[in-house]
Each structure stands twice: as structure tokens, then as C-alpha cells.
Write a protein that holds these residues in place. Structure first.
Motif, mmCIF file in Angstrom:
data_model
loop_
_atom_site.group_PDB
_atom_site.id
_atom_site.type_symbol
_atom_site.label_atom_id
_atom_site.label_comp_id
_atom_site.label_asym_id
_atom_site.label_seq_id
_atom_site.Cartn_x
_atom_site.Cartn_y
_atom_site.Cartn_z
ATOM 1 N N PRO A 154 0.827 -1.217 0.000
ATOM 2 C CA PRO A 154 0.000 0.000 0.000
ATOM 3 C C PRO A 154 0.858 1.264 0.000
ATOM 4 O O PRO A 154 1.874 1.348 0.701
ATOM 5 C CB PRO A 154 -0.795 -0.115 1.299
ATOM 6 C CG PRO A 154 -0.819 -1.576 1.602
ATOM 7 C CD PRO A 154 0.497 -2.112 1.115
ATOM 8 N N ILE A 155 0.438 2.242 -0.805
ATOM 9 C CA ILE A 155 1.149 3.520 -0.849
ATOM 10 C C ILE A 155 0.966 4.231 0.482
ATOM 11 O O ILE A 155 -0.126 4.250 1.050
ATOM 12 C CB ILE A 155 0.626 4.383 -2.014
ATOM 13 C CG1 ILE A 155 1.019 3.739 -3.351
ATOM 14 C CG2 ILE A 155 1.161 5.813 -1.929
ATOM 15 C CD1 ILE A 155 0.416 4.401 -4.563
ATOM 16 N N ILE A 156 2.049 4.807 0.979
ATOM 17 C CA ILE A 156 2.020 5.569 2.231
ATOM 18 C C ILE A 156 1.783 7.027 1.862
ATOM 19 O O ILE A 156 2.607 7.637 1.179
ATOM 20 C CB ILE A 156 3.338 5.398 3.008
ATOM 21 C CG1 ILE A 156 3.549 3.924 3.352
ATOM 22 C CG2 ILE A 156 3.336 6.274 4.260
ATOM 23 C CD1 ILE A 156 4.967 3.573 3.735
ATOM 24 N N GLU A 157 0.660 7.556 2.270
ATOM 25 C CA GLU A 157 0.333 8.951 1.978
ATOM 26 C C GLU A 157 0.833 9.837 3.102
ATOM 27 O O GLU A 157 0.716 9.487 4.274
ATOM 28 C CB GLU A 157 -1.180 9.121 1.809
ATOM 29 C CG GLU A 157 -1.729 8.371 0.617
ATOM 30 C CD GLU A 157 -3.228 8.544 0.459
ATOM 31 O OE1 GLU A 157 -3.908 9.009 1.406
ATOM 32 O OE2 GLU A 157 -3.732 8.197 -0.631
ATOM 33 N N LYS A 158 1.387 10.994 2.721
ATOM 34 C CA LYS A 158 1.870 11.943 3.723
ATOM 35 C C LYS A 158 1.361 13.341 3.383
ATOM 36 O O LYS A 158 1.185 13.667 2.218
ATOM 37 C CB LYS A 158 3.393 11.926 3.810
ATOM 38 C CG LYS A 158 4.109 12.456 2.588
ATOM 39 C CD LYS A 158 5.609 12.422 2.805
ATOM 40 C CE LYS A 158 6.382 13.024 1.661
ATOM 41 N NZ LYS A 158 6.238 14.449 1.480
ATOM 42 N N ASN A 159 1.123 14.136 4.409
ATOM 43 C CA ASN A 159 0.658 15.509 4.169
ATOM 44 C C ASN A 159 1.628 16.538 4.728
ATOM 45 O O ASN A 159 1.263 17.665 4.987
ATOM 46 C CB ASN A 159 -0.745 15.725 4.732
ATOM 47 C CG ASN A 159 -0.752 15.847 6.238
ATOM 48 O OD1 ASN A 159 0.158 15.355 6.908
ATOM 49 N ND2 ASN A 159 -1.765 16.484 6.787
ATOM 50 N N SER A 160 2.872 16.106 4.913
ATOM 51 C CA SER A 160 3.915 17.042 5.323
ATOM 52 C C SER A 160 5.187 16.688 4.571
ATOM 53 O O SER A 160 5.250 15.656 3.904
ATOM 54 C CB SER A 160 4.157 16.976 6.842
ATOM 55 O OG SER A 160 5.012 15.907 7.171
ATOM 56 N N THR A 161 6.192 17.513 4.711
ATOM 57 C CA THR A 161 7.444 17.249 4.007
ATOM 58 C C THR A 161 8.206 16.067 4.597
ATOM 59 O O THR A 161 9.102 15.539 3.954
ATOM 60 C CB THR A 161 8.346 18.504 4.026
ATOM 61 O OG1 THR A 161 8.497 18.942 5.376
ATOM 62 C CG2 THR A 161 7.739 19.615 3.181
ATOM 63 N N ASN A 162 7.850 15.614 5.790
ATOM 64 C CA ASN A 162 8.583 14.535 6.450
ATOM 65 C C ASN A 162 7.728 13.272 6.516
ATOM 66 O O ASN A 162 6.785 13.183 7.296
ATOM 67 C CB ASN A 162 8.999 14.970 7.855
ATOM 68 C CG ASN A 162 9.984 14.014 8.490
ATOM 69 O OD1 ASN A 162 10.055 12.847 8.142
ATOM 70 N ND2 ASN A 162 10.743 14.514 9.447
ATOM 71 N N ALA A 163 8.081 12.280 5.728
ATOM 72 C CA ALA A 163 7.331 11.028 5.660
ATOM 73 C C ALA A 163 7.323 10.273 6.979
ATOM 74 O O ALA A 163 6.421 9.474 7.227
ATOM 75 C CB ALA A 163 7.906 10.143 4.568
ATOM 76 N N PHE A 164 8.299 10.497 7.825
ATOM 77 C CA PHE A 164 8.364 9.742 9.072
ATOM 78 C C PHE A 164 7.085 9.913 9.895
ATOM 79 O O PHE A 164 6.628 8.978 10.533
ATOM 80 C CB PHE A 164 9.586 10.156 9.900
ATOM 81 C CG PHE A 164 9.811 9.258 11.080
ATOM 82 C CD1 PHE A 164 10.508 8.077 10.934
ATOM 83 C CD2 PHE A 164 9.328 9.586 12.336
ATOM 84 C CE1 PHE A 164 10.711 7.226 12.017
ATOM 85 C CE2 PHE A 164 9.518 8.750 13.415
ATOM 86 C CZ PHE A 164 10.221 7.563 13.257
#
Length: 190
Positions: free
Chosen positions: A92-102
Motif C-alpha cells: 500500500p502507498i504511504i500517503e503523507k501531508n507534510s514534508t517529512n514522511a516519518f
């Protein structure tokens, strides 16, 4: 310098290789596309279940748009992984809403896998999303006293060119910051 992947159980993270950074939109720079082939080659060497794609995916009112133009809005083509890499998506694709995926994956099983020797980080942008994720991942591993390598191949990361943002210069700054934090920065992996 080349580093060999043999005898290492690794996870590959592909950060923000989405249309909104590579092909179209306010944040896109098509010159980033030159790293697609090295990423494809790494995908071929990494077990499908150990490849994770991270995609910038925003709501229309996300706070990040106070610092950057609106980009990669969820449900729009900009937030989709580029077609050239879609065949390699097996998890599954990991969606992020900030510049830092962590922040989107701090509890993800990939970070808890005791069988993993190394985390390889690729994608864009070298001086923003890749840098922040690599630094945070490395400091997380250090804080947890977990002895795993974080590896960044130069030929598989890139940033954009824009007025006041020279890609070559920003790449060099990023390499040096990552090296200073104990991240293994190599020319390429084989």
C-alpha cells in the motif's frame, strides 16, 4: 563509490516520485525524471514486499500551503505515483501531508522489522522530503538503540531547480547534512 546490496536484507523507500513533483503542477520539475531508471533498477533488486512508495497527498486546506504552492491534492493526478514506477508498487502507498514522511509512518511495520539490515531512501526532493525523512529515521533508530543502516544513493535522489534554489548546490548541502548524521551516502548501489 558503489555499495553492494548482497548479504543485506533491505527495505526501499521511494519518496514523492509523483506527478506533482516530476511532471505537472506548481512544484514539478521534469529534470527529476533522470532518477527514474536508477530507482527502477533498485526496485528490481529489492523484494516486492520490501518496496514502499511514499506519496505527497494533501487536503485542499493543508497548512503546508502557507509555505509552498498548492500541490499533490488527494484525488488529483498530481498525487499519483508516476506511471514509470507504478509497476513496482506491491505494498500500500504511504500517503503523507507534510514534508517529512516519518510522521506518516512512525508506527509502520517496516520500521519494526527485526530482519532488516538497511533502509534505502530514494526519490525527491533531496533537500526537503528525502533529507527530512532520512534524518528523522536515522535519529529514531539511534534513539531506540537500533543498529540498522540508512543508505541514500546519490544517483536515485534529486531536487528541483528554481530561482534561488539551485538543484546541484542543494543536493551537495543535503549529502553533507546526511553524512554528518551518520547516514551512508553513496554514489550508487549495485
Amino acid at each position: 563509490m558503489k555499495t553492494n546490496l548482497n548479504n543485506m536484507n533491505q527495505i526501499l523507500f521511494v519518496v514523492d516520485m509523483v506527478n506533482g513533483f516530476c511532471k505537472e503542477g506548481a512544484m514539478a520539475d521534469q529534470s527529476i525524471m533522470h532518477i527514474v531508471k536508477p530507482i527502477q533498477e533498485l526496485c528490481e533488486k529489492i523484494k516486492p514486499e520490501n518496496r514502499y512508495f511514499i506519496a505527497d497527498t494533501h487536503g485542499v486546506n493543508d497548512i503546508e500551503f502557507t509555505a509552498f504552492p498548492q500541490h499533490c491534492v488527494k484525488g488529483e493526478v498530481e498525487s499519483e505515483v508516476i506511471d514509470e514506477l507504478k509497476p513496482y508498487i506491491q505494498t500500500p502507498i504511504i500517503e503523507k501531508n507534510s514534508t517529512n514522511a516519518f510522521h506518516a509512518m512512525k508506527d509502520h511495520p517496516a520500521l519494526k522489522d527485526s530482519e532488516i539490515d538497511a533502509y534505502i531512501i530514494t526519490g525527491c526532493c533531496s533537500d526537503i522530503c528525502v533529507l527530512q525523512f532520512a534524518l528523522t529515521l536515522k535519529t529514531y533508530l539511534n534513539a531506540q538503540n537500533i543498529d540498522k543502516k540508512v543508505i541514500v544513493p546519490k544517483n536515485a535522489i534529486e531536487t528541483y531547480n528554481a530561482p534561488g534554489h539551485d538543484a546541484k548546490q542543494m543536493n551537495e548541502v543535503s549529502y553533507n547534512l546526511m553524512k554528518a548524521a551518520g547516514i551512508i551516502v553513496v554514489d550508487e548501489l549495485n
